[in-house]
Design an enzyme around this catalytic site. Sequence first.
Site, PDB file in Angstrom:
ATOM      1  N   HIS A  18      29.245  45.716  28.832  1.00  0.00           N
ATOM      2  CA  HIS A  18      28.888  44.424  28.381  1.00  0.00           C
ATOM      3  C   HIS A  18      28.992  44.025  26.834  1.00  0.00           C
ATOM      4  CE1 HIS A  18      26.096  44.742  32.169  1.00  0.00           C
ATOM      5  NE2 HIS A  18      27.524  44.083  32.391  1.00  0.00           N
ATOM      6  N   HIS A  41      32.728  40.652  41.097  1.00  0.00           N
ATOM      7  CA  HIS A  41      31.478  41.634  41.698  1.00  0.00           C
ATOM      8  C   HIS A  41      30.217  41.402  40.757  1.00  0.00           C
ATOM      9  CE1 HIS A  41      35.513  43.427  42.066  1.00  0.00           C
ATOM     10  NE2 HIS A  41      35.030  43.921  43.031  1.00  0.00           N
ATOM     11  N   SER A  99      26.252  41.106  33.966  1.00  0.00           N
ATOM     12  CA  SER A  99      27.428  40.386  33.535  1.00  0.00           C
ATOM     13  C   SER A  99      27.442  38.747  33.475  1.00  0.00           C
ATOM     14  CB  SER A  99      28.757  40.497  33.933  1.00  0.00           C
ATOM     15  OG  SER A  99      28.793  40.958  35.584  1.00  0.00           O
ATOM     16  N   GLU A 117      29.976  37.371  44.860  1.00  0.00           N
ATOM     17  CA  GLU A 117      29.001  38.524  45.174  1.00  0.00           C
ATOM     18  C   GLU A 117      29.146  38.618  46.863  1.00  0.00           C
ATOM     19  OE1 GLU A 117      27.288  41.805  45.587  1.00  0.00           O
ATOM     20  OE2 GLU A 117      27.986  41.423  44.056  1.00  0.00           O
ATOM     21  N   ASP A 142      34.919  38.568  49.635  1.00  0.00           N
ATOM     22  CA  ASP A 142      35.541  39.877  49.044  1.00  0.00           C
ATOM     23  C   ASP A 142      36.138  39.367  47.647  1.00  0.00           C
ATOM     24  OD1 ASP A 142      36.951  42.451  49.461  1.00  0.00           O
ATOM     25  OD2 ASP A 142      38.679  41.095  48.743  1.00  0.00           O
ATOM     26  N   ALA A 143      35.829  40.331  46.827  1.00  0.00           N
ATOM     27  CA  ALA A 143      36.098  40.175  45.508  1.00  0.00           C
ATOM     28  C   ALA A 143      37.872  39.568  45.149  1.00  0.00           C
ATOM     29  CB  ALA A 143      35.955  41.521  44.628  1.00  0.00           C
ATOM     30  N   ASP A 163      34.843  44.445  38.523  1.00  0.00           N
ATOM     31  CA  ASP A 163      33.934  45.310  38.162  1.00  0.00           C
ATOM     32  C   ASP A 163      33.409  45.947  39.516  1.00  0.00           C
ATOM     33  OD1 ASP A 163      31.934  47.093  37.032  1.00  0.00           O
ATOM     34  OD2 ASP A 163      30.702  45.508  36.588  1.00  0.00           O
TER      35      ASP A 163
END
Length: 279
Positions: A18, A41, A99, A117, A142-143, A163
Site C-alpha cells: 500500500h 481483487h 487498496s 471483487e 473474475d479478476a 493482487d
Amino acid sequence: MNYRHIFHAGNPADVMKHAVLALIIDHLRAKPAPFCVLDAHAGIGRYDLDSEPARKTLEFQDGIGRLFGQPAPHPALEPYLDAVNALNPDGRLRWYPGSPRLARALLREQDRLLLNELHPDDWQTLKAEFAGDRQVSTFKTDAYQALKSHLPPREKRGLVLIDPPFEQPDEFARMAEGLKAAHRRWSTGVYALWYPIKERAAVWRFQEAVENTGIRKILTVELTWHPEDTHLRLNGSGLLIVNPPWTLDDTLRAMLPALHAALPSTGGGCTVDWLVPEG
C-alpha cells in the site's frame, strides 16, 4: 474463494504494497488530466482491526502497528500514512484501508475508481462501503475478465492493481497471462502485480514468464523480513510494476530501507531492480 484478508490486514506485506501504491497514485496526481484506478481483487475496502479475525492473528501489530502514531520513517511514506490516519481521526488504530479505500483517499474530483471483487459476501460489503459515491463503481466478476471488460479506460491514464489471494496453484501463471492480455489492450497504463515471497524459484519463474511477454519497462520491488531459508512461511512480498512513473525507482530505493528498518525482521532486506528496461 475461501481467502479472508481480515486475518492479514495491515501486516508487513500490506504496508509495503500500500505504501508503493500510494506513491504511484501520488505521481499520477502530479498531472491535471484525469486518471482511473482499476483494482481487480478489491476485497471489502477497509478492515476493522478490532474484529475477532484480526485479533486472532494480530498480524497488523508487526505492520501498521509499528508505524501508526509515529513520525514517518521517510517522507515518501506520508501519502500512505495520511490515508491510514484519516480513517482513524481519534488517534486510535482501529480501521485499516484496503487498496480501495486507500485509492479513494487519493482521488481528485476528476478521477475514477473501478473495484472488482468475486467473493459474493465481500462484494456486498464493498458495494455498501462505497454506496452513493459517484467516482467509484463496483463489479463482481473474475479478476481477469474484469481486465478485459474495463480496459482501456476512457481517461487514458491510470493504474491497474492485480493482487490475487494465491489460493490457486497456477496463480503466478494466471497473473503473467492476464498482464499480457491487458497490456495488449492498454499498453500505456501502469500495472502493479503483487506477489508473495515464499519459494524463490516460483518468483523467478513468474518473472521469467513476464519477461517473455515482450513487455518493456518493468520494475521489480521487494521487501523481505525473514531469511529465505524456508517456503513454509511468508518471508516477504514483491510488486512487479509495468510503466512505473518517472523517478519512482529512485524514490523507492530511498524509502524501502527506512521502511524495512521500522518493521520487525529476522533478516531480509529490500531491492528495486529493472526486470526489463525501457529501451
